[in-house]
Design an enzyme around this catalytic site. Structure first.
Site, PDB file in Angstrom:
ATOM      1  N   LYS A  90       0.863  -1.182   0.000  1.00  0.00           N
ATOM      2  CA  LYS A  90       0.000   0.000   0.000  1.00  0.00           C
ATOM      3  C   LYS A  90       0.895   1.225   0.000  1.00  0.00           C
ATOM      4  O   LYS A  90       1.989   1.205   0.568  1.00  0.00           O
ATOM      5  CB  LYS A  90      -0.879   0.035   1.253  1.00  0.00           C
ATOM      6  CG  LYS A  90      -2.140   0.823   1.067  1.00  0.00           C
ATOM      7  CD  LYS A  90      -3.172   0.009   0.308  1.00  0.00           C
ATOM      8  CE  LYS A  90      -4.469   0.739   0.161  1.00  0.00           C
ATOM      9  NZ  LYS A  90      -5.534  -0.172  -0.302  1.00  0.00           N
TER      10      LYS A  90
HETATM   11  P1  NAD Z   1     -12.951   7.612  -2.292  1.00  0.00           P
HETATM   12  O1  NAD Z   1     -11.899   8.621  -2.061  1.00  0.00           O
HETATM   13  O2  NAD Z   1     -13.450   7.397  -3.670  1.00  0.00           O
HETATM   14  O3  NAD Z   1     -14.215   7.908  -1.354  1.00  0.00           O
HETATM   15  C1  NAD Z   1     -14.130   8.046   0.042  1.00  0.00           C
HETATM   16  C2  NAD Z   1     -15.500   8.503   0.513  1.00  0.00           C
HETATM   17  O4  NAD Z   1     -15.529   8.455   1.948  1.00  0.00           O
HETATM   18  C3  NAD Z   1     -15.848   9.937   0.133  1.00  0.00           C
HETATM   19  O5  NAD Z   1     -17.228   9.989  -0.222  1.00  0.00           O
HETATM   20  C4  NAD Z   1     -15.627  10.726   1.418  1.00  0.00           C
HETATM   21  O6  NAD Z   1     -16.435  11.883   1.519  1.00  0.00           O
HETATM   22  C5  NAD Z   1     -16.069   9.686   2.422  1.00  0.00           C
HETATM   23  N1  NAD Z   1     -15.568   9.906   3.776  1.00  0.00           N
HETATM   24  C6  NAD Z   1     -14.310  10.165   4.191  1.00  0.00           C
HETATM   25  N2  NAD Z   1     -14.279  10.273   5.527  1.00  0.00           N
HETATM   26  C7  NAD Z   1     -15.545  10.047   5.944  1.00  0.00           C
HETATM   27  C8  NAD Z   1     -16.171  10.008   7.198  1.00  0.00           C
HETATM   28  N3  NAD Z   1     -15.463  10.180   8.314  1.00  0.00           N
HETATM   29  N4  NAD Z   1     -17.486   9.744   7.238  1.00  0.00           N
HETATM   30  C9  NAD Z   1     -18.209   9.537   6.134  1.00  0.00           C
HETATM   31  N5  NAD Z   1     -17.690   9.560   4.915  1.00  0.00           N
HETATM   32  C10 NAD Z   1     -16.374   9.810   4.828  1.00  0.00           C
HETATM   33  O7  NAD Z   1     -12.358   6.245  -1.685  1.00  0.00           O
HETATM   34  P2  NAD Z   1     -12.793   4.755  -2.067  1.00  0.00           P
HETATM   35  O8  NAD Z   1     -11.917   4.282  -3.144  1.00  0.00           O
HETATM   36  O9  NAD Z   1     -14.265   4.690  -2.203  1.00  0.00           O
HETATM   37  O10 NAD Z   1     -12.341   3.968  -0.754  1.00  0.00           O
HETATM   38  C11 NAD Z   1     -13.175   3.858   0.403  1.00  0.00           C
HETATM   39  C12 NAD Z   1     -12.683   2.733   1.261  1.00  0.00           C
HETATM   40  O11 NAD Z   1     -12.692   1.494   0.525  1.00  0.00           O
HETATM   41  C13 NAD Z   1     -11.250   2.870   1.792  1.00  0.00           C
HETATM   42  O12 NAD Z   1     -11.159   2.254   3.048  1.00  0.00           O
HETATM   43  C14 NAD Z   1     -10.450   2.088   0.772  1.00  0.00           C
HETATM   44  O13 NAD Z   1      -9.197   1.652   1.279  1.00  0.00           O
HETATM   45  C15 NAD Z   1     -11.393   0.925   0.539  1.00  0.00           C
HETATM   46  N6  NAD Z   1     -11.182   0.186  -0.703  1.00  0.00           N
HETATM   47  C16 NAD Z   1     -11.147   0.814  -1.895  1.00  0.00           C
HETATM   48  C17 NAD Z   1     -10.990   0.074  -3.059  1.00  0.00           C
HETATM   49  C18 NAD Z   1     -11.033   0.712  -4.429  1.00  0.00           C
HETATM   50  O14 NAD Z   1     -11.015  -0.040  -5.409  1.00  0.00           O
HETATM   51  N7  NAD Z   1     -11.116   2.006  -4.557  1.00  0.00           N
HETATM   52  C19 NAD Z   1     -10.816  -1.315  -2.982  1.00  0.00           C
HETATM   53  C20 NAD Z   1     -10.867  -1.934  -1.736  1.00  0.00           C
HETATM   54  C21 NAD Z   1     -11.051  -1.178  -0.606  1.00  0.00           C
END
Ligand code: NAD
Length: 438
Positions: free
Chosen positions: A128
């Site tokens: 990561k």
């Molecule tokens: P992103 O940046 O696209 O979206 C993050 C979202 O979370 C945004 O809408 C933001 O406003 C919201 N957010 C942040 N802090 C917050 C809070 N305290 N309360 C409520 N909402 C909040 O990120 P993403 O890619 O959607 O990733 C989200 C999670 O999923 C992370 O933990 C990431 O590691 C995990 N993840 C992502 C992927 C991927 O393919 N993008 C794959 C596996 C896991």
């Protein structure tokens, strides 16, 4: 600019040597990741030989990225790339752009990534990376220059056979395009396999953008069948409305689930008869907030976590379900779309309260699975259609769920313990078979 390489390589220990403990200096998230790992080693009868090796990342690279900002000044951003374990294949894992990024966070996320990749049977280790920045405050040009500099700083340890980054919080297909271009320019030819999550126009995979959400939907649907329920029967609350939260909510909505609450960083919305997820998505993309979304009650972030629903889907950041909020959660199922959203204390409380947790390393593995498909397609220069991507993804997620479900039955344990036991056993077995170098 100098680059500090910290070689955290451990000497593999015999059974009598205790694992490297998480110390008080380590952040809560790293301690949590370590705790879940250690608990399985203590309780599930795993071969102790490789415990100390797996307890810490193989390598953490810390970099400084000087970037010329639009006002002409130079700003220096800190970045990291943590590589946890590569016994099963090249390192793989996302890149996060967020103000909260730190060394311990990427170490924790890299460890989770190792278990996730192993659990769903991908030929990858876990890594990561991240840069301490607020991407919402950077212009497009600043973001591009930062991405290119960060890519060139971590270039000595990434590559299609070494370590393959992907999008995560605060990064997207555009950031991956700059990564691809920077790496390819530096080696003198196009290297499609160096990153995944690229746009389809740059030979990314169809279906990658929604893949994490699709995987979450697949796992939840499979779990509900074990409860003699279907998606049409459940009310869902989703915390986080970025890539993962939006596509999860959209796909659940498409299949008849009622999405009653959604939140983003600043605000949340609630509608007991169901939110129009597509409309909310368009509104959020346009304004960057759900504030004033019409036809819904405005609620706070915590109320989304504790509202009356059947399934709660944390899809934002780590440590959002803690010991304070866990006693107030009213869902019967928590499906972890985010990485590390539940602290160990909260996990215990949810267990005592009879709430089932579908763990992150299973529930959100759809993203890296389609990243794997993208990597394979890029190496072969042969591209699949959407149906093939979706069918293969479903096969992987169904098999992973079935394996975790069977392990949980056999060992009479919760899903997280079952998933960790399967994943850690696979990595430890790969370490055993490969042996030690030199
Ligand atoms: P992103 O940046 O696209 O979206 C993050 C979202 O979370 C945004 O809408 C933001 O406003 C919201 N957010 C942040 N802090 C917050 C809070 N305290 N309360 C409520 N909402 C909040 O990120 P993403 O890619 O959607 O990733 C989200 C999670 O999923 C992370 O933990 C990431 O590691 C995990 N993840 C992502 C992927 C991927 O393919 N993008 C794959 C596996 C896991």
């Amino acid at each position: 600019m100098t680059t500090a390489v910290e070689t955290d390589r451990l000497t593999p220990a015999g059974p009598a040597t205790p694992p490297a403990p998480a110390t008080p200096q380590h952040s809560k998230f790293w301690q949590n990741a370590h705790y879940y790992f250690d608990r399985v080693y203590q309780n599930m009868g795993l071969d102790q030989t490789w415990r100390a090796v797996l307890a810490a990342p193989e390598r953490v690279l810390t970099v400084s990225c000087p970037v010329r900002m639009d006002d002409g000044k130079i700003q220096v951003f800190s970045g990291y790339r943590a590589q946890h374990n590569n016994a099963l294949g090249p390192f793989k894992g996302g890149i996060r752009f967020d103000p909260s990024v730190d060394r311990d966070e990427v170490m924790a996320l890299a460890m989770l990534q190792t278990w996730k990749n192993a659990l769903v049977g991908l030929p990858f280790g876990g890594a990561k990376g991240g840069v301490v920045c607020d991407p919402r405050k950077l212009s497009l040009g600043e973001k591009e220059r930062l991405t290119r500099r960060y890519c060139s700083e971590i270039m000595p340890i990434i590559g299609p056979e070494e370590d393959i980054p992907a999008p995560d919080v605060g990064t997207d297909a555009q950031v991956m395009s700059w990564f691809l271009d920077t790496y390819s320019m530096m080696v003198g030819h196009q290297v499609l396999g160096v990153v995944t999550g690229k746009p389809v126009a740059l030979h990314g995979s169809v279906g990658r953008e929604e893949a994490t959400g699709r995987g979450v939907m697949n796992v939840l649907r499979k779990f509900l069948t074990t409860q003699n329920k279907s998606l049409e029967q459940v009310k869902v609350a989703v915390q986080g409305f970025g890539n993962v939260g939006f596509h999860t909510a959209r796909l659940l909505d498409d299949r008849g689930a009622t999405v009653i609450a959604i939140s983003e960083r600043k605000s949340g919305i609630f509608c007991s008869s169901g939110i129009d997820v597509d409309a909310a998505g368009a509104f959020y993309r346009d304004r960057g907030t759900l504030e004033d979304f019409p036809g819904c009650e405005q609620i706070g972030n915590e109320e989304v976590l504790t509202c009356e629903c059947d399934v709660l889907i944390p899809a934002a950041m780590e440590n959002t379900i803690d010991a304070d909020v866990a006693p107030h959660i009213r869902a019967q199922t928590v499906c972890e779309a985010a990485n590390g959203p539940t602290t160990p204390e909260a996990d215990e409380i949810l267990k005592e309260r009879g709430i089932t947790v579908l763990p992150d390393i299973l529930a959100n593995a759809g993203g890296v699975t389609v990243s794997y498909f993208e990597w394979v397609q890029g190496l072969q220069n042969f591209f699949w259609d959407l149906k093939r991507v979706q069918d293969e993804l479903q096969k992987v997620m169904d098999q992973a769920f079935d394996a975790v479900n069977a392990k949980a039955d056999e060992a009479d344990c919760d899903y997280r313990t079952a998933a960790y036991t399967l994943a850690i056993s696979k990595v430890a077995e790969a370490c055993r078979l490969r042996g030690l170098f030199p």
